[in-house]
Design a protein around this motif. Structure first.
Motif, PDB file in Angstrom:
ATOM      1  N   UNK A  60       0.737  -1.354  -0.341  1.00 59.94           N
ATOM      2  CA  UNK A  60      -0.199   0.115   0.180  1.00 59.94           C
ATOM      3  C   UNK A  60       0.819   1.190  -0.021  1.00 59.94           C
ATOM      4  N   UNK A  61       2.083   1.286   0.979  1.00 56.23           N
ATOM      5  CA  UNK A  61       2.719   2.008   1.307  1.00 56.23           C
ATOM      6  C   UNK A  61       3.332   2.655  -0.464  1.00 56.23           C
ATOM      7  N   UNK A  62       3.750   1.692  -1.077  1.00 53.20           N
ATOM      8  CA  UNK A  62       4.641   1.835  -2.528  1.00 53.20           C
ATOM      9  C   UNK A  62       3.600   2.081  -3.357  1.00 53.20           C
ATOM     10  N   UNK A  63       2.449   2.015  -3.736  1.00 50.71           N
ATOM     11  CA  UNK A  63       0.940   2.328  -4.441  1.00 50.71           C
ATOM     12  C   UNK A  63       0.595   3.896  -3.926  1.00 50.71           C
ATOM     13  N   UNK A  64       1.213   4.532  -2.772  1.00 50.96           N
ATOM     14  CA  UNK A  64       0.950   5.976  -2.661  1.00 50.96           C
ATOM     15  C   UNK A  64       1.887   7.064  -2.932  1.00 50.96           C
ATOM     16  N   UNK A  65       3.436   5.666  -2.862  1.00 49.60           N
ATOM     17  CA  UNK A  65       4.429   6.504  -3.609  1.00 49.60           C
ATOM     18  C   UNK A  65       4.821   7.294  -4.924  1.00 49.60           C
ATOM     19  N   UNK A  66       3.813   5.815  -5.245  1.00 48.45           N
ATOM     20  CA  UNK A  66       4.535   5.955  -6.685  1.00 48.45           C
ATOM     21  C   UNK A  66       3.307   6.533  -7.518  1.00 48.45           C
ATOM     22  N   UNK A  67       1.812   6.614  -7.259  1.00 42.18           N
ATOM     23  CA  UNK A  67       0.915   7.034  -7.034  1.00 42.18           C
ATOM     24  C   UNK A  67       1.722   9.466  -6.405  1.00 42.18           C
ATOM     25  N   UNK A  68       2.074   9.784  -6.089  1.00 43.46           N
ATOM     26  CA  UNK A  68       2.326  10.528  -5.743  1.00 43.46           C
ATOM     27  C   UNK A  68       3.634  11.474  -6.410  1.00 43.46           C
ATOM     28  N   UNK A  69       4.679  10.434  -6.755  1.00 51.64           N
ATOM     29  CA  UNK A  69       5.575  10.154  -7.468  1.00 51.64           C
ATOM     30  C   UNK A  69       6.484  10.719  -6.822  1.00 51.64           C
ATOM     31  N   UNK A  70       7.206  10.106  -5.836  1.00 53.78           N
ATOM     32  CA  UNK A  70       8.122   9.989  -4.915  1.00 53.78           C
ATOM     33  C   UNK A  70       8.553   8.338  -4.366  1.00 53.78           C
ATOM     34  N   UNK A  71      10.296   8.733  -4.337  1.00 53.03           N
ATOM     35  CA  UNK A  71      11.280   8.006  -4.447  1.00 53.03           C
ATOM     36  C   UNK A  71      11.075   7.498  -2.858  1.00 53.03           C
ATOM     37  N   UNK A  72      11.223   6.440  -2.666  1.00 53.78           N
ATOM     38  CA  UNK A  72      11.309   5.448  -1.677  1.00 53.78           C
ATOM     39  C   UNK A  72      12.990   5.055  -1.439  1.00 53.78           C
ATOM     40  N   UNK A  73      13.768   5.628  -0.273  1.00 52.00           N
ATOM     41  CA  UNK A  73      14.256   4.563   0.904  1.00 52.00           C
ATOM     42  C   UNK A  73      14.112   3.546   1.770  1.00 52.00           C
ATOM     43  N   UNK A  74      14.068   1.785   0.887  1.00 52.38           N
ATOM     44  CA  UNK A  74      13.384   1.136   1.321  1.00 52.38           C
ATOM     45  C   UNK A  74      14.108   0.960   2.766  1.00 52.38           C
ATOM     46  N   UNK A  75      13.771   0.296   3.937  1.00 54.97           N
ATOM     47  CA  UNK A  75      13.908  -0.043   4.917  1.00 54.97           C
ATOM     48  C   UNK A  75      12.805  -1.628   5.185  1.00 54.97           C
ATOM     49  N   UNK A  76      13.145  -2.649   4.183  1.00 57.43           N
ATOM     50  CA  UNK A  76      12.024  -4.170   4.833  1.00 57.43           C
ATOM     51  C   UNK A  76      12.987  -4.627   5.852  1.00 57.43           C
ATOM     52  N   UNK A  77      11.442  -4.902   6.894  1.00 60.86           N
ATOM     53  CA  UNK A  77      11.187  -5.843   8.034  1.00 60.86           C
ATOM     54  C   UNK A  77      10.936  -7.194   8.016  1.00 60.86           C
ATOM     55  N   UNK A  78       9.668  -7.344   6.505  1.00 64.72           N
ATOM     56  CA  UNK A  78       9.283  -8.925   6.750  1.00 64.72           C
ATOM     57  C   UNK A  78       8.991  -8.871   5.094  1.00 64.72           C
ATOM     58  N   UNK A  79       7.989 -10.412   5.913  1.00 62.88           N
ATOM     59  CA  UNK A  79       6.456 -10.586   4.973  1.00 62.88           C
ATOM     60  C   UNK A  79       7.021 -10.586   3.497  1.00 62.88           C
ATOM     61  N   UNK A  80       6.236  -9.476   2.478  1.00 63.49           N
ATOM     62  CA  UNK A  80       6.521  -9.222   1.138  1.00 63.49           C
ATOM     63  C   UNK A  80       7.978  -7.746   0.824  1.00 63.49           C
ATOM     64  N   UNK A  81       7.836  -7.377   2.603  1.00 58.34           N
ATOM     65  CA  UNK A  81       8.776  -5.999   1.716  1.00 58.34           C
ATOM     66  C   UNK A  81      10.057  -6.530   1.314  1.00 58.34           C
ATOM     67  N   UNK A  82      11.300  -7.433   1.935  1.00 55.42           N
ATOM     68  CA  UNK A  82      12.481  -7.643   0.908  1.00 55.42           C
ATOM     69  C   UNK A  82      12.130  -7.710  -0.812  1.00 55.42           C
ATOM     70  N   UNK A  83      10.517  -8.116  -1.158  1.00 57.09           N
ATOM     71  CA  UNK A  83      11.036  -8.674  -2.579  1.00 57.09           C
ATOM     72  C   UNK A  83      10.199  -7.278  -3.318  1.00 57.09           C
ATOM     73  N   UNK A  84       9.229  -6.482  -2.440  1.00 60.11           N
ATOM     74  CA  UNK A  84       9.400  -5.256  -3.011  1.00 60.11           C
ATOM     75  C   UNK A  84      10.354  -4.457  -3.084  1.00 60.11           C
ATOM     76  N   UNK A  85      11.068  -4.432  -1.827  1.00 54.85           N
ATOM     77  CA  UNK A  85      12.452  -3.442  -2.022  1.00 54.85           C
ATOM     78  C   UNK A  85      13.536  -3.506  -3.234  1.00 54.85           C
ATOM     79  N   UNK A  86      14.066  -5.014  -2.897  1.00 52.13           N
ATOM     80  CA  UNK A  86      14.258  -5.488  -4.133  1.00 52.13           C
ATOM     81  C   UNK A  86      13.907  -4.998  -5.736  1.00 52.13           C
TER      82      UNK A  86
END
Length: 465
Positions: A351-377
């Motif tokens: 959800x955070x990625x979708x919100x960030x993408x729709x705002x055009x905001x780049x992300x600094x990824x600090x994944x913790x678990x579940x799907x987050x490491x895949x998403x960050x990659x």
């Protein structure tokens, strides 16, 4: 009479929100929606500011709650014992079945059940009641392909480069359930989802085109995202957006951001479900302060704290009172859409990625678990609109303040910043196009609506319960 659909979300904050947005899209297209929630979740939704059900009623949308008893482990157990929480989801089936039977005898019986993919009983239950079944996958189609092709992952050593539509991954990039007993439970969901009449995903084709195309000969996953509030997606771009006057975000935060230069603030949030250790919080605090950038930090008190001040280094809030704002909650959509915000330090939840993408905001990824490491990659190496601060092979290592400061500066200034910001802005423009008339997501949603409207009610007398 309008087609009637039962919508059954996964009873958790991050997965319930996109389902609510899908329900609103269906209702705004003339579909009558019964939104199934437990008693506890109904209280949470009804007690929230901007109550979704009251809002829908005021707008004349045919969307109303259908309440079942509390039969799922409480949300607090989701963090403490995800396996127990996940297994408790099976308790919903009997109550939803009873609800279907009851509604089948009403003047407008349901013709379809839309349910979260992780409710593995939903598709078989819909078929038992002769309802059309729609499965909502609330994450990336790339991750869907990883689970769908799990037989290609298990037992592979080294680089995993044989998953259709998925870039090469290391084992540390995989969703964390692959290395826990939860893997078996998660994979059972993919045995039942294959029988769904429709599978829709809270994603968009420009992000997941490789996975969508690779899956297409075997199973069709239709992107209908981003499933964010329509008013938010209709904004032109980040530079033109203004934060609303809604009290969902504190007035002092709005006024504070209004006084900051464009793209000068970094927003920090690790979602509503994950937690960060106290030593790591201290390093994040120091890294933010040393970076010199203004920040807005959504920091929830953990179980051992009554206030966010107890979680931070002594004196931090006083030392940074001109540099940043810290509070338990901010309206993330509104903060990210403010023109002063230029970066997002995120756990990389979808959800955070979708919100960030729709705002055009780049992300600094600090994944913790579940799907987050895949998403960050994917963010850093495939989609290129962000940087990785923490990788799966970091394990439980505490990331130092120096590393955090360095990566914040890379995200916010210089050539690297320009590169990721341009990519983020391209995806922002693509996100707007996807949900606009004629866009793929809009077309997929329209096709689904038309299919539902053409579905005939099956007489309950012909069904054996």
């Amino acid at each position: 009479m309008a087609a009637h659909v039962m919508v059954v979300p996964y009873p958790g904050q991050g997965l319930l929100n996109p389902m609510m947005q899908l329900a609103r899209r269906l209702a705004s297209n003339g579909i009558t929606v019964s939104f199934v929630v437990t008693e506890s979740w109904h209280k949470i939704i009804s007690g929230a500011e901007g109550d979704a059900f009251t809002s829908a009623r005021k707008q004349g949308l045919p969307l109303s709650p259908a309440i079942i008893p509390d039969c799922v482990a409480p949300e607090s157990e989701r963090s403490a014992n995800l396996m127990a929480f996940f297994l408790s989801l099976a308790n919903m089936e009997a109550h939803v079945s009873q609800l279907i039977t009851k509604l089948a005898r009403s003047e407008n019986p349901p013709v379809c059940m839309v349910a979260d993919t992780f409710l593995r009983w939903a598709v078989p239950l819909a078929k038992k009641h002769a309802l059309k079944s729609v499965s909502l996958w609330t994450e990336s189609v790339t991750r869907f392909s990883i689970f769908y092709h799990s037989d290609l992952v298990v037992g592979v050593e080294g680089c995993i480069d044989n998953i259709p539509g998925v870039p090469p991954l290391q084992h540390t990039d995989l969703p964390s359930p692959f290395v826990t007993p939860l893997r078996v439970e998660f994979l059972r969901c993919f045995d039942t989802v294959k029988e769904a009449d429709w599978i829709v995903a809270n994603s968009m084709y420009p992000l997941d085109c490789k996975a969508v195309e690779a899956l297409f000969p075997k199973i069709r996953v239709h992107c209908v995202g981003s499933l964010l509030p329509c008013a938010y997606l209709e904004q032109s771009d980040n530079q033109d957006r203004k934060m609303g006057t809604s009290s969902r975000i504190e007035t002092d935060c709005k006024l504070w951001l209004d006084c900051k230069p464009a793209q000068s603030v970094i927003y920090v949030s690790f979602g509503s479900h994950v937690s960060v250790s106290r030593p790591q919080l201290a390093e994040i605090a120091a890294g933010l302060m040393q970076s010199g950038y203004h920040f807005v930090w959504a920091l929830r008190p953990d179980k051992d704290a009554s206030d966010v001040s107890e979680m931070l280094p002594p004196g931090f809030l006083d030392e940074t009172k001109e540099q940043g704002l810290v509070a338990p909650w901010f309206s993330q959509v509104e903060v990210l859409s403010h023109p002063s915000v230029g970066g997002f330090l995120s756990h990389c939840g979808w959800n955070a990625i979708m919100e960030s993408v729709s705002s055009g905001i780049p992300i600094l990824g600090f994944p913790i678990g579940l799907d987050q490491f895949t998403n960050c990659k994917l963010i850093a190496d495939e989609w290129n609109f962000g940087l990785q601060l923490r990788r799966g092979d970091d394990g439980n290592r505490v990331i130092s303040a120096q590393e955090i400061t360095k990566k914040i500066k890379l995200l916010m200034e210089g050539e690297e910043s320009v590169r990721v910001r341009r990519a983020a802005e391209r995806f922002r423009d693509a996100a707007k196009e996807e949900v606009s008339k004629g866009g793929r997501s809009a077309n997929n949603l329209e096709a689904l609506v038309n299919s539902l409207k053409q579905t005939k009610v099956v007489s309950s007398r012909n069904i054996i319960y």
